[in-house]
Each structure stands twice: as C-alpha cells, then as structure tokens.
Scaffold this motif. Structure first.
Motif, PDB file in Angstrom:
ATOM      1  N   GLU A 142      53.137  21.978  65.654  1.00  0.00           N
ATOM      2  CA  GLU A 142      52.786  20.786  65.572  1.00  0.00           C
ATOM      3  C   GLU A 142      53.660  19.883  66.464  1.00  0.00           C
ATOM      4  O   GLU A 142      54.764  20.075  66.765  1.00  0.00           O
ATOM      5  N   HIS A 143      53.195  18.509  66.855  1.00  0.00           N
ATOM      6  CA  HIS A 143      53.865  17.763  67.598  1.00  0.00           C
ATOM      7  C   HIS A 143      53.480  16.474  67.491  1.00  0.00           C
ATOM      8  O   HIS A 143      52.260  15.968  67.501  1.00  0.00           O
ATOM      9  N   TRP A 144      54.632  15.511  67.138  1.00  0.00           N
ATOM     10  CA  TRP A 144      54.620  14.138  67.083  1.00  0.00           C
ATOM     11  C   TRP A 144      53.976  13.271  68.079  1.00  0.00           C
ATOM     12  O   TRP A 144      54.781  13.487  69.059  1.00  0.00           O
ATOM     13  N   VAL A 145      52.892  12.727  68.074  1.00  0.00           N
ATOM     14  CA  VAL A 145      52.391  12.140  69.533  1.00  0.00           C
ATOM     15  C   VAL A 145      53.332  10.826  69.785  1.00  0.00           C
ATOM     16  O   VAL A 145      53.984  10.214  68.941  1.00  0.00           O
ATOM     17  N   GLU A 146      53.508  10.682  71.227  1.00  0.00           N
ATOM     18  CA  GLU A 146      54.391   9.668  71.686  1.00  0.00           C
ATOM     19  C   GLU A 146      53.514   8.481  71.958  1.00  0.00           C
ATOM     20  O   GLU A 146      52.504   8.521  72.594  1.00  0.00           O
ATOM     21  N   GLN A 147      53.968   7.214  71.759  1.00  0.00           N
ATOM     22  CA  GLN A 147      53.486   5.978  71.908  1.00  0.00           C
ATOM     23  C   GLN A 147      53.376   6.029  73.578  1.00  0.00           C
ATOM     24  O   GLN A 147      54.208   6.439  74.430  1.00  0.00           O
ATOM     25  N   LYS A 148      51.894   5.527  73.896  1.00  0.00           N
ATOM     26  CA  LYS A 148      51.525   5.400  75.497  1.00  0.00           C
ATOM     27  C   LYS A 148      52.064   4.157  76.026  1.00  0.00           C
ATOM     28  O   LYS A 148      51.782   2.971  75.188  1.00  0.00           O
ATOM     29  N   THR A 197      49.279  -0.400  68.436  1.00  0.00           N
ATOM     30  CA  THR A 197      50.748  -0.786  68.868  1.00  0.00           C
ATOM     31  C   THR A 197      51.582  -1.344  67.812  1.00  0.00           C
ATOM     32  O   THR A 197      52.692  -1.525  67.915  1.00  0.00           O
ATOM     33  N   SER A 198      50.608  -1.638  66.928  1.00  0.00           N
ATOM     34  CA  SER A 198      51.430  -2.465  65.563  1.00  0.00           C
ATOM     35  C   SER A 198      51.026  -2.134  64.323  1.00  0.00           C
ATOM     36  O   SER A 198      51.830  -2.474  63.359  1.00  0.00           O
ATOM     37  N   ALA A 199      50.008  -1.184  64.164  1.00  0.00           N
ATOM     38  CA  ALA A 199      49.621  -0.874  62.544  1.00  0.00           C
ATOM     39  C   ALA A 199      50.580   0.436  62.471  1.00  0.00           C
ATOM     40  O   ALA A 199      50.597   1.539  63.142  1.00  0.00           O
ATOM     41  N   PRO A 200      51.272   0.503  61.103  1.00  0.00           N
ATOM     42  CA  PRO A 200      52.058   1.497  61.046  1.00  0.00           C
ATOM     43  C   PRO A 200      51.319   2.975  60.487  1.00  0.00           C
ATOM     44  O   PRO A 200      51.496   3.448  59.486  1.00  0.00           O
ATOM     45  N   PHE A 201      50.897   3.597  61.723  1.00  0.00           N
ATOM     46  CA  PHE A 201      50.309   4.918  61.592  1.00  0.00           C
ATOM     47  C   PHE A 201      50.984   5.919  62.535  1.00  0.00           C
ATOM     48  O   PHE A 201      51.263   5.423  63.587  1.00  0.00           O
ATOM     49  N   TRP A 202      51.181   7.030  62.235  1.00  0.00           N
ATOM     50  CA  TRP A 202      51.904   7.978  63.387  1.00  0.00           C
ATOM     51  C   TRP A 202      50.747   9.205  63.050  1.00  0.00           C
ATOM     52  O   TRP A 202      50.537   9.932  61.828  1.00  0.00           O
ATOM     53  N   LYS A 203      50.576   9.767  64.340  1.00  0.00           N
ATOM     54  CA  LYS A 203      49.653  11.008  64.487  1.00  0.00           C
ATOM     55  C   LYS A 203      50.560  12.256  65.018  1.00  0.00           C
ATOM     56  O   LYS A 203      51.271  12.188  65.742  1.00  0.00           O
ATOM     57  N   LYS A 204      50.472  13.367  64.287  1.00  0.00           N
ATOM     58  CA  LYS A 204      50.904  14.623  64.514  1.00  0.00           C
ATOM     59  C   LYS A 204      49.729  15.486  65.164  1.00  0.00           C
ATOM     60  O   LYS A 204      48.748  15.513  64.431  1.00  0.00           O
ATOM     61  N   GLU A 205      50.035  15.980  66.457  1.00  0.00           N
ATOM     62  CA  GLU A 205      48.780  16.781  66.774  1.00  0.00           C
ATOM     63  C   GLU A 205      49.028  18.293  66.428  1.00  0.00           C
ATOM     64  O   GLU A 205      50.179  18.837  66.540  1.00  0.00           O
TER      65      GLU A 205
END
Lengths: 86, 148, 148, 86
Positions: C131-137, C117-125
């Motif tokens: 392609e889809h940017w993952v949403e935070q849970k 929740t705090s490290a600036p990584f972003w995941k695309k599935e």
C-alpha cells in the motif's frame, strides 16, 4: 456526369436562395475555385451573392478549398455558408 | 468512431462504451449540445440541421486524428444529429477517454470547438412559423483559432 | 448537488438529471475519473480513499459556488467515492450544464482541477499486498493555480 | 471535549504514522495553528515529522488554515498531508 464535367453542389442558405442543389459544368483549363465562383456570380440575380458581402466557403472533393485551389474534370466542388453545427 | 444520424443517442451507453477502453484509462470527458430556446433568435421551438454527407465524416475523422496526435486519446466518439430537432433535444456528443484528465478535457473541447467551425453542418432555427439560418459566430472562430 | 459515497454511480442517470435543467441549457460537460493501473506505482490493483467528512462537502460546495460566480452554471453535480475501489472503478464525477459550451467546459474543468488540490481526500494505491499513500503532483498544483 | 479544550484530528498518512485519529488538548491564550504544530512536533518520534520536510496542511473548523490562523477553545483543528483525491 462525364469525366469532362465537374459537379458543383450548394448547401443550406445558398442551396435555398439559388434554388439549386447541384449543377454539372464543363471544365475550362486552369480553372480554380475562385474563377468558378466569379463565373457563377456573373449569372446575376441571386447568384451575385456568391461574390457579395456574405462569406462563401468552398470544398473540392469534400476537402476545404481556397480561391486558388485548382478544379479538375471529375471534381466535386461545393459552395456553402460558414458552418454552424454543434 | 463517428456517427451522423437522425435518431437520438444515449449518453449513458456512449459513456459506458468509452469507459471500457482498458485499465490504462483514468479520465473520460464528455460534451453534449442541446437545442436551446435562444440562439440567434429567442423563442426557438426547434432546429433543422443540414450536412454534407461524406465530407462531414472525413472532417470529423480528421479532427479525431489531430486530437490523437496532440494528446493521449484512448478512444474518441463523435455523434451529430441531422434533420428536424425539437427544443431540448440532443444535437451533438463528443466523448474522449485518456490516461489523464488534462488530455481528456483538452481533446474533447478541441474537437467540439473545431467541429463548430470546420465540419459542414448548417443549422436553421425555427420559431413558430419563421425559419432562420444561423450565422457563424465570431466567438466560435476565436475559440477555434485559440487551439492553433 | 454533492455526494460523498462508497457506492458506485450511474453517469447516464446523472447526465439525464443535469440535462433536465430547463430549455435555456445548451451544453452539458461531464468528467469521470477512473482507477487506472498506473499512478505513483505501476500494477495498481485498487485504491483506498479517505476523506474528512463535513469539510469535504463544504469545500466542494465552495468550488461549485466559485464556478457559478465565474461562469453561467445552470446546474452542477459532484460525486466522489470513498473507501475501497477496484481497478477501472469510477472514483469521481463532475457534471455542469450551462447555456454555452465554453462555460460548461470551463466550470467542469475548474471544479475538477480545484478539487484535486483543495478537497480533503487522500488516495492510497494498492498493488497486490503493498500500500502506498499517493503524493500530490506538482502538475496538479500548477493546473489549479492556472485558474486564479 | 469541554469548551476549554480543542480537538485535533489527523488524516491519511499522518493518522497512520502518528497512530492517532484525534486528540483533545487544552488551549493556551494566543495559540495559533503554527504554534500548535510546534508543540506537537516537540513530542518527538513520529511527531517530529509535523515540522519535517514533508508539507503538512491544516484546517480550523473545517476550513483551510495557515500557520498564523488563531486557535480558540472549542475549535476543531485538523492536520493532514496534501490532498490527493479525484
């Protein structure tokens, strides 16, 4: 061991202090883990510690048992100190 | 899978085997316990580990089964060494893989905590030429009860 | 120690390095996250991971520092991969060694939860050619808040 | 970049949807993260989402920031979606 007897095993500190790995004892009708422990403690000397201050755990046929657990002919009963693995 | 053994184990190899549990696995949690220089005594130079053959395996399998009922567990592995161990030697390994990290952590920690209070192993600390049977810790009982 | 890298990593080697942190170490907890076939989408075939270089390292070092203030942490290691990853690839590794197992588990799980929740990584599935940017849970936010 | 400007960076979905990796903007006295976000959102089109329903996170000089965080000349400000690593 015959089917009329039961095997009693001791582990770790108890095994060392009783200088006994296992015993074969005749069974008595209505015998329980607690009753067996009293009987053994009555031998006196190092055996008295089985009802002393330090807790003793018991298993019957390799499953944890309580003082009220019944003991049948052919059973394997074990007494040991609280476990300390891991 | 459960192993009780005198030989050392290879955590890297155990991890790779756990990891290969299918494409639904997203999380692998592992724990390894090592011989530490201070336990009940300080200046520990080694341990002697005794167990109750047969019962140990049954108890550990029961812990894996309980964990699998409570959490998503794809694969679980427990290794515990017995016999004579030296300082810094590996004693125990628990590894769990799961779809989710919360389940992997919880199942791994539960198995370790429950092992500490219910698996029939006994540890003797060796310090030079003195030997001392380790006493069960209240803190271990508390941790184990917290999972109930 | 922290590494952000495109290359894969070797959990066995990382574990051995953690373990070699002195004779006071009694516990090593590790976590590895893998690319799973179902995330926000099902039939995931890969991921693309983006990060904010510089900030990521600072945030992760801050998490290790926080963990070290709360628990006995002898050594901690975080590895996070970025770029294109395939199904079952390793994404992240967190390893902590401590005198005691409770501290090793807690510090390892805290670092993972806080990283989420705090490290600036972003995941695309990636699923085939979508392609889809993952949403935070919400569940990740809840887990992270539970440590406060 | 001169010392009188600030750099604004965008990551992940925002970077893609704004088709912008970074901007250099002049600073205004008393500027904050929230003020900067309103200013950028006022550009309209995809920029409007900076004040839309989906949450936007901000960092100033690579540390997490709040809407009230002040923005100074020379700062590096970043806007990005909630993080999803691990």
């Amino acid at each position: 061991m015959t089917d009329q007897n039961l095997t009693v095993r001791f582990f770790a500190r108890l095994r060392e202090e009783l200088d006994t790995e296992s015993l074969e004892l005749p069974t008595t009708p209505g015998q329980t883990v607690g009753g067996l422990l009293s009987e053994l403690a009555a031998r006196g000397g190092p055996w008295a510690q089985l009802q002393g201050e330090q807790p003793v755990m018991a298993a019957v046929n390799q499953a944890m048992a309580k003082p009220s657990t019944p003991v049948m002919p052919g059973d394997e009963v074990a007494f040991f100190p609280p476990v300390t693995g891991g | 899978m459960i192993s009780i053994q005198t030989e050392d184990f290879d955590v890297g190899a155990e991890y790779e085997a756990l990891r290969a549990s299918g494409s639904g696995t997203g999380a692998v949690a592992t724990f390894s316990g090592l011989v530490r220089d201070s336990g009940d005594l300080s200046g520990v130079t080694g341990l002697f580990l005794e167990h109750y053959p047969g019962m140990t395996e049954q108890v550990l399998q029961g812990l894996i089964d309980s964990a699998s009922q409570r959490w998503d567990v794809r694969k679980a592995r427990v290794i515990h060494r017995v016999g004579r161990l030296a300082l810094s030697d590996q004693i125990v390994f628990v590894g769990v893989c799961s779809a989710h990290r919360g389940d992997a952590f919880a199942a791994c920690e539960f198995i370790m905590d429950a092992l500490k209070t219910s698996a029939p192993f006994w540890k003797k600390e060796i310090t030079g030429d003195t030997e001392h049977w380790v006493e069960q810790k209240d803190s271990d009982l508390d941790r184990s009860k917290a999972w109930k």
